[in-house]
Write an enzyme that holds these catalytic residues in place. Structure first.
Site, mmCIF file in Angstrom:
data_model
loop_
_atom_site.group_PDB
_atom_site.id
_atom_site.type_symbol
_atom_site.label_atom_id
_atom_site.label_comp_id
_atom_site.label_asym_id
_atom_site.label_seq_id
_atom_site.Cartn_x
_atom_site.Cartn_y
_atom_site.Cartn_z
ATOM 1 N N GLU A 1 41.464 44.244 20.540
ATOM 2 C CA GLU A 1 41.290 43.002 21.298
ATOM 3 C C GLU A 1 41.600 41.769 20.447
ATOM 4 O OE1 GLU A 1 41.082 42.922 24.344
ATOM 5 O OE2 GLU A 1 40.468 44.944 24.859
ATOM 6 N N CYS B 1 51.390 42.280 39.290
ATOM 7 C CA CYS B 1 51.254 40.849 39.544
ATOM 8 C C CYS B 1 51.672 40.065 38.307
ATOM 9 C CB CYS B 1 49.815 40.524 39.947
ATOM 10 S SG CYS B 1 49.622 38.962 40.812
ATOM 11 N N CYS C 1 53.288 46.166 45.964
ATOM 12 C CA CYS C 1 51.908 45.859 45.591
ATOM 13 C C CYS C 1 50.927 46.378 46.641
ATOM 14 C CB CYS C 1 51.740 44.351 45.436
ATOM 15 S SG CYS C 1 50.028 43.857 45.167
ATOM 16 N N CYS D 1 55.724 42.282 44.394
ATOM 17 C CA CYS D 1 54.976 42.193 45.652
ATOM 18 C C CYS D 1 55.380 43.285 46.644
ATOM 19 C CB CYS D 1 55.165 40.822 46.283
ATOM 20 S SG CYS D 1 54.616 39.458 45.227
ATOM 21 N N CYS E 1 46.997 39.634 50.344
ATOM 22 C CA CYS E 1 47.204 38.600 49.319
ATOM 23 C C CYS E 1 47.535 37.276 49.993
ATOM 24 C CB CYS E 1 48.334 39.018 48.386
ATOM 25 S SG CYS E 1 48.765 37.761 47.163
#
Length: 354
Positions: free
Chosen positions: A36, A191, A201, A198, A207
């Site tokens: 991270e 995304c 998706c 899309c 959405c």
DNA sequence: AATACGGGGGT
DNA sequence: ACCCCAGTATT
């Protein structure tokens, strides 16, 4: 809408998500933390090799805590945002000293580590300890702003609050690790910032941004970037086989990395101009030197500045007094961490000019 | 609340 | 050029 979002995301993760990364599914908090830190503002592809190098060099937090700072910076060299490296080492020592070598296992204790903010604490808490904290990174901002058509600027305080609350509301507490992993992978794979997928998706039918044709306009950011130009002239001073370098300590870029003798000018300058500068004169007072040539110009584009660098080869026959500098044999330069401009220069082997 | 902090990749 | 990236610390 909200009821649909989380289950659909988890289902996508289960059935469609083939994204694979070295730290995925990892349960060791040390390894999660390391990944991270490396990935803050850094693409997975760029951080990948660094993660593997660090794990190999320092398999446990105790190994890292015991490592000399120079070695850690050398391993971090080229990754950027060097305060992360400094803080990472400090955090490793915090874990050994304050937490007796046991990685902290509550959100607040995790966030008390140097270099660990709200995002990283949530990531570690969820991935390593299954604690119910939703991550909020660039992916999450983008996915939520589009799916729910939220145009609050994500770089505003209200925006951060609003998105934090929404992300937390959407988090299924029993599956925080899977959910956090899902939404970040989804943002990276489907995304995406540009040319989001899309058409394939699984959330597209609900959405709002897609319905309103706003996908390209979300998320909203307000702040504009100002980029300034800087001109660096590096004096590569050689005495016998030694080169003089120092560690950058000022409140500026590349803190804790090394460099040659630097003269910065507000605009491009030629050698006579540099020689006439007080900083140059005071460096070489009572010292006779030779200028043996100059390198090509190097350009480096940073987030807030463009840096033009040129290297000037100089030599002296008497041992120079260079307080604050260390004399390093050429062959040992690779033990130090340098900014990208200098590693590029060193790679070109123009030092063989003298 | 704003700003600085790197380097790389995409358009 | 400009934007973005598994953000954080400092001012």
């Amino acid at each position: 809408m909200k009821q649909f979002f989380t289950p659909a995301l988890l289902e996508w993760n289960q059935n469609e998500n083939s994204r694979s990364m070295p730290w995925k599914g990892e349960k060791d908090p040390y390894r999660i933390w390391l990944s991270e830190i490396i990935l803050q503002q850094t693409r997975v592809e760029q951080g990948w090799a660094y993660y593997e190098n660090f794990i190999q060099a320092y398999p446990t937090v105790k190994d890292l805590a015991a490592a000399p700072e120079e070695a850690v910076f050398r391993l971090w060299q080229g990754l950027g945002y060097y305060a992360r490296c400094k803080n990472m080492l400090a955090a490793a020592r915090q874990i050994v000293d304050q937490f007796h070598g046991h990685f902290p296992n509550t959100y607040d204790a995790i966030q008390s580590l140097k270099g660990v903010g709200p995002y990283t604490a949530a990531a570690i808490a969820s991935f390593a300890f299954n604690l119910p904290h939703a991550v909020l990174d660039g992916n999450v901002f983008r996915v939520l702003s589009r799916y729910f058509d939220i145009d609050t600027p994500i770089d505003s305080t209200t925006g951060k609050k609003q998105f934090t609350a929404l992300a937390q509301e959407l988090l299924p507490h029993a599956q925080s690790a899977a959910y956090n992993q899902s939404i970040m992978d989804f943002g990276a794979v489907i995304c995406k910032p540009q040319q989001p997928a899309c058409s394939i998706c699984p959330l597209s039918k609900k959405c709002k941004a897609l319905q309103l044709n706003l996908v390209g306009l979300l998320p909203v950011k307000t702040k504009k970037l100002v980029i300034k130009k800087r001109y660096f002239y590096y004096l590569v001073l050689q005495y016998k086989d030694n080169i003089y370098i120092r560690k950058r300590t000022e409140n500026d870029i590349w803190q804790n990395l090394h460099e040659f003798i630097l003269i910065e000018t507000p605009q491009p300058a030629d050698i006579p101009t540099l020689q006439a500068m007080p900083v140059f004169k005071s460096t070489f007072v009572d010292m006779s030197y030779n200028i043996n040539g100059t390198s090509a110009a190097f350009k480096q584009q940073l987030t807030h500045q463009t840096i033009y660098s040129q290297f000037i080869f100089m030599s002296v026959t008497k041992q120079p007094e260079m307080p604050g500098y260390i004399a390093v044999p050429r062959t040992q330069l690779d033990g130090f961490a340098f900014p990208k401009t200098i590693t590029d220069f060193l790679k070109k082997r123009e030092l063989s000019l003298f």
